[in-house]
Design an enzyme around this catalytic site. Structure first.
Site, PDB file in Angstrom:
ATOM      1  CG  ASP A 143      14.041 -12.255 -12.357  1.00 45.73           C
ATOM      2  OD1 ASP A 143      14.662 -11.214 -13.228  1.00 45.73           O
ATOM      3  OD2 ASP A 143      13.723 -12.945 -13.244  1.00 45.73           O
TER       4      ASP A 143
ATOM      5  NE  ARG B  20      21.728  -8.379  -3.153  1.00 46.67           N
ATOM      6  CZ  ARG B  20      22.707  -7.759  -3.206  1.00 46.67           C
ATOM      7  NH1 ARG B  20      22.423  -6.746  -2.282  1.00 46.67           N
ATOM      8  NH2 ARG B  20      22.868  -7.324  -5.081  1.00 46.67           N
TER       9      ARG B  20
ATOM     10  CG  ASN C 155       9.222 -13.772  -7.981  1.00 47.07           C
ATOM     11  OD1 ASN C 155       8.898 -13.149  -8.542  1.00 47.07           O
ATOM     12  ND2 ASN C 155      10.810 -14.190  -9.101  1.00 47.07           N
ATOM     13  CD  GLU C 156       8.650 -17.830  -5.621  1.00 51.52           C
ATOM     14  OE1 GLU C 156       8.554 -17.888  -6.928  1.00 51.52           O
ATOM     15  OE2 GLU C 156       9.821 -17.626  -5.173  1.00 51.52           O
TER      16      GLU C 156
ATOM     17  NE  ARG D 151      10.046 -39.356   8.023  1.00 47.68           N
ATOM     18  CZ  ARG D 151       9.787 -40.141   9.168  1.00 47.68           C
ATOM     19  NH1 ARG D 151       9.686 -38.509  10.307  1.00 47.68           N
ATOM     20  NH2 ARG D 151      10.482 -40.757   9.111  1.00 47.68           N
TER      21      ARG D 151
ATOM     22  CG  ASP E 154       8.906 -34.257  -3.739  1.00 46.41           C
ATOM     23  OD1 ASP E 154       8.713 -34.420  -2.838  1.00 46.41           O
ATOM     24  OD2 ASP E 154       9.757 -33.977  -4.981  1.00 46.41           O
TER      25      ASP E 154
ATOM     26  CB  THR F 288       7.394 -16.467 -15.855  1.00 41.40           C
ATOM     27  OG1 THR F 288       7.606 -15.162 -14.752  1.00 41.40           O
ATOM     28  CG2 THR F 288       6.875 -16.327 -16.564  1.00 41.40           C
TER      29      THR F 288
ATOM     30  CG  PHE G 156       7.360 -21.301 -16.331  1.00 37.83           C
ATOM     31  CD1 PHE G 156       6.104 -21.816 -17.375  1.00 37.83           C
ATOM     32  CD2 PHE G 156       8.279 -21.279 -16.566  1.00 37.83           C
ATOM     33  CE1 PHE G 156       6.391 -21.168 -18.711  1.00 37.83           C
ATOM     34  CE2 PHE G 156       8.636 -22.270 -17.804  1.00 37.83           C
ATOM     35  CZ  PHE G 156       7.992 -22.119 -18.555  1.00 37.83           C
TER      36      PHE G 156
END
Length: 305
Positions: free
Chosen positions: A78, A83, A152-153, A163, A182, A193, A197
């Site tokens: 993936d 890319r 994707n994200e 911190r 975080d 996914t 996920f």
């Protein structure tokens, strides 16, 4: 189909021998069919340095423009597909992934099916589906200081390990909640996914048009994954009540540092990502296969379902 001016970009993971061998095979098969293989300049040099032997390939942007590409054959996992999507962003050529990685949700075929996949590309025997992508902006005050996109994200992460990042979440121009965390993942159905996920977000079928927001290790009572419609906007503001900084990642490939007061706005991109499909197998079957899910004992639907 007429192959006189058919330019097909080949993108591979040049650091793996199986991918280098697969690229050599694809280039040879395309040439034997009369089509014209195309490589990015850096990748052409890396393949030859890795021992690949080929001649008469066109170089992307030197010999062939992105507008002239018919299709992109991607050899790898993936990450290699992401890319390749970056290479041809904004052009019409769809991506056909051949999985040489591990899980490989974006890939369409496996290594054993490579010759057949290329044959079907030459025959034009494939369908194209469009996947929702994200438009990502970083604002400081009224100024847009950085823009990108993601298949994707888009992930806002804390800038230092020791911190927490203090953020406030906004949906459609209204504040929803603030917390230390975080980070925060904003995902497409395609990316559900992947990072989302792993962070406990929902698996969303690719045909669903939506965006997901998943907090990462949030210190709050209300920090559950959210699913919003494709026309919504999501924003993550890095609060100024501490000096903690953040880092924005798009598909794990493009990054920008976030100072306190920075605001990340995520919307649906007007430009989708186009994927070539050889098979119309249900997404359910893909989940079962990739995650090795137990389905023993299933009897199937009956006439009353």
């Amino acid at each position: 189909m007429n192959s006189e001016h058919r330019f097909i970009l080949v993108v591979s993971h040049t650091g793996r021998k199986d991918s280098v061998d697969a690229a050599t095979q694809v280039i040879r098969q395309l040439q034997e069919s009369g089509a014209h293989p195309v490589l990015a300049r850096v990748e052409c040099d890396e393949l030859r340095a890795a021992g690949a032997v080929f001649e008469n390939v066109a170089i992307l942007d030197d010999d062939v423009s992105g507008e002239e590409l018919e299709l992109v054959i991607v050899l790898g996992g993936d990450g290699t597909i992401l890319r390749a999507a970056e290479l041809v962003r904004g052009f019409a050529a769809p991506l056909l992934g051949v999985n040489l990685g591990h899980v490989g949700f974006l890939a369409e075929s496996e290594r054993d099916d490579l010759a057949d996949a290329v044959h079907r590309v030459i025959a034009g025997d494939y369908l194209v589906e469009e996947r929702l992508a994200l438009s990502v902006r970083v604002k400081v005050g009224d100024d847009v200081v950085w823009e990108s996109w993601a298949l994707n994200e888009a992930t806002v992460e804390k800038g230092s390990r020791e911190r927490m990042l203090e953020v406030v979440i906004e949906v459609d121009g209204r504040p929803l909640s603030s917390f230390g965390c975080d980070g925060v993942v904003v995902s497409t159905p395609t990316g559900s996914t992947a990072y989302g996920f792993s962070a406990g977000g929902p698996v969303v079928w690719p045909t669903v048009e939506a965006m997901m927001l998943v907090p990462l290790s949030a210190h709050a009572l209300f920090a559950r994954p959210l699913v919003v419609g494709p026309d919504s906007s999501l924003a993550i503001e890095v609060l100024q009540r501490t000096s903690a900084t953040g880092v924005l990642w798009c598909d794990g490939r493009r990054t920008h540092e976030l100072q306190p007061g920075a605001r990340v706005v995520v919307r649906r991109s007007p430009i989708p990502v186009r994927l070539a499909r050889l098979h119309q197998s249900p997404f359910t079957d893909r989940l079962v296969k990739k995650f090795h899910l137990p389905v023993t004992g299933w009897r199937g639907p009956d006439g009353n379902d």
